[in-house]
Design an enzyme around this catalytic site. Structure first.
Site, PDB file in Angstrom:
ATOM      1  N   THR A  99       0.808  -1.210   0.000  1.00 58.63           N
ATOM      2  CA  THR A  99       0.000   0.000   0.000  1.00 58.63           C
ATOM      3  C   THR A  99       0.844   1.265   0.000  1.00 58.63           C
ATOM      4  OG1 THR A  99      -1.761  -1.152   1.163  1.00 58.63           O
ATOM      5  CG2 THR A  99      -1.829   1.241   1.218  1.00 58.63           C
TER       6      THR A  99
ATOM      7  N   GLY B 195      -4.301   2.070  -2.667  1.00 58.61           N
ATOM      8  CA  GLY B 195      -4.715   1.027  -1.750  1.00 58.61           C
ATOM      9  C   GLY B 195      -5.327  -0.127  -2.518  1.00 58.61           C
TER      10      GLY B 195
ATOM     11  N   PHE C  11       0.618   2.261   5.827  1.00 59.76           N
ATOM     12  CA  PHE C  11      -0.205   1.237   6.476  1.00 59.76           C
ATOM     13  C   PHE C  11       0.471  -0.135   6.443  1.00 59.76           C
ATOM     14  CE2 PHE C  11      -4.037   3.874   4.869  1.00 59.76           C
ATOM     15  CZ  PHE C  11      -3.866   4.781   5.899  1.00 59.76           C
TER      16      PHE C  11
ATOM     17  N   GLU D 173      -6.867  -6.015   3.410  1.00 63.20           N
ATOM     18  CA  GLU D 173      -6.807  -7.180   2.512  1.00 63.20           C
ATOM     19  C   GLU D 173      -7.910  -7.121   1.454  1.00 63.20           C
ATOM     20  OE1 GLU D 173      -4.349  -9.647   2.671  1.00 63.20           O
ATOM     21  OE2 GLU D 173      -3.451  -8.325   4.137  1.00 63.20           O
ATOM     22  N   GLY D 174      -8.254  -5.920   1.044  1.00 63.80           N
ATOM     23  CA  GLY D 174      -9.303  -5.727   0.044  1.00 63.80           C
ATOM     24  C   GLY D 174     -10.601  -5.334   0.709  1.00 63.80           C
ATOM     25  N   THR D 175     -11.100  -4.144   0.404  1.00 63.12           N
ATOM     26  CA  THR D 175     -12.342  -3.660   0.999  1.00 63.12           C
ATOM     27  C   THR D 175     -13.533  -4.528   0.587  1.00 63.12           C
ATOM     28  OG1 THR D 175     -12.817  -2.210  -0.872  1.00 63.12           O
ATOM     29  CG2 THR D 175     -11.486  -1.289   0.926  1.00 63.12           C
TER      30      THR D 175
END
Length: 292
Positions: free
Chosen positions: A22, A27, A54, A270-272
């Site tokens: 990131t 992101g 992050f 880890e992915g929204t």
């Protein structure tokens, strides 16, 4: 050679590791990575500069896996490199800018790292030049299929356990809260949902074992289903459990507040959730000949 050198050190806890993907402006869109690198095959060096944000364990990790851009192509221009953090800090090419002050995830620091003309050997390229994208996608899918779902299910189960313990002890109107049908219904639905999330997690983890990282695209949707559902269930379970605690739910002497705080972030990293929906829909529609 990389596995023989690094995995024993990481697996035994001798060295902590950090996954550095990131960036401040990047992101969910991994293909937009900007940290710029140049490979000199004659000198056998890779030089890169950029900022990573992050990063879990960023300030305390010895081994860094860093995704950099080594070419113009949106996907084929990405490459992973391995960095010895202690050496880079000693050379002045790695700066620990800051650790974030978080509401949750107090078990590890979350850090901003700045690389300034950091130099590593071409032997430190992970995989091959240009393999950054497939390695990143496989890593994220495998992580969703195992670690993230396990975190969510574990937290959700803790929320339920805390709720059950409290409602059996706490009395209102002369009897335990657990004797009220409304409370029983809430507990039953939490238990059912956690079981469903756990089974989705087992299925995605089983597929990961059966197919492996090289075929991760084949079970990406199943991993995303497990991650998405578990991340929603843990937040709901934590909120219901907190409400069942009444006023005590917001008191630090009870664990449920901490569980609630940690549950929220699972929808994000880890992915929204939006990214998980996209992956699921993409694979679903592809089965019917529609490409997105």
């Amino acid at each position: 050679e990389q596995k023989e050198t690094l995995l024993p050190r990481i697996a035994t806890g001798r060295d902590l590791a950090a996954y550095c993907q990131t960036e401040t402006d990047t992101g969910s869109d991994v293909s937009a990575i900007k940290t710029g690198g140049k490979i000199d095959w004659n000198a056998k060096t890779v030089t890169f500069s950029g900022t990573k944000q992050f990063i879990t364990n960023g300030s305390i990790a010895r081994q860094l896996m860093v995704l950099i851009r080594t070419g113009e192509d949106k996907y084929a221009g990405l490459t992973w490199v391995l960095v010895d953090a202690e050496k880079a800090k000693g050379d002045g090419t790695l700066i620990i800018e800051k650790d974030f002050d978080k509401h949750c995830l107090h078990c590890s620091p979350t850090t901003t790292l700045v690389f300034q003309n950091c130099v590593v050997s071409t032997a430190d390229i992970l995989g091959k030049e240009g393999m950054g994208w497939p390695i990143a996608m496989a890593t994220l899918t495998m992580s969703r299929a195992s670690v993230i779902v396990a975190q969510a299910v574990g937290l959700a189960q803790s929320a339920l356990d805390e709720a059950v313990k409290y409602v059996m002890e706490r009395k209102q109107f002369g009897r335990p809260l657990a004797s009220f049908q409304r409370v029983q219904g809430q507990l039953a639905r939490m238990d059912m949902a956690i079981d469903a999330a756990r089974l989705l997690g087992y299925r995605s983890a089983w597929l990961a074992d059966e197919l492996g990282p090289a075929r991760s695209i084949e079970f990406a949707a199943e991993a995303s289903k497990a991650k998405l559902y578990a991340s929603e269930i843990v937040e709901e379970a934590a909120m219901v459990a907190e409400e069942l605690h009444g006023g005590m739910g917001v008191m630090t002497e009870f664990r449920i507040g901490s569980i609630r705080n940690n549950a929220r972030v699972i929808k994000i990293y880890e992915g929204t959730s939006a990214i998980q929906e996209y992956i699921i829909a993409r694979q679903l529609l592809a089965k019917h000949g529609f490409k997105i």
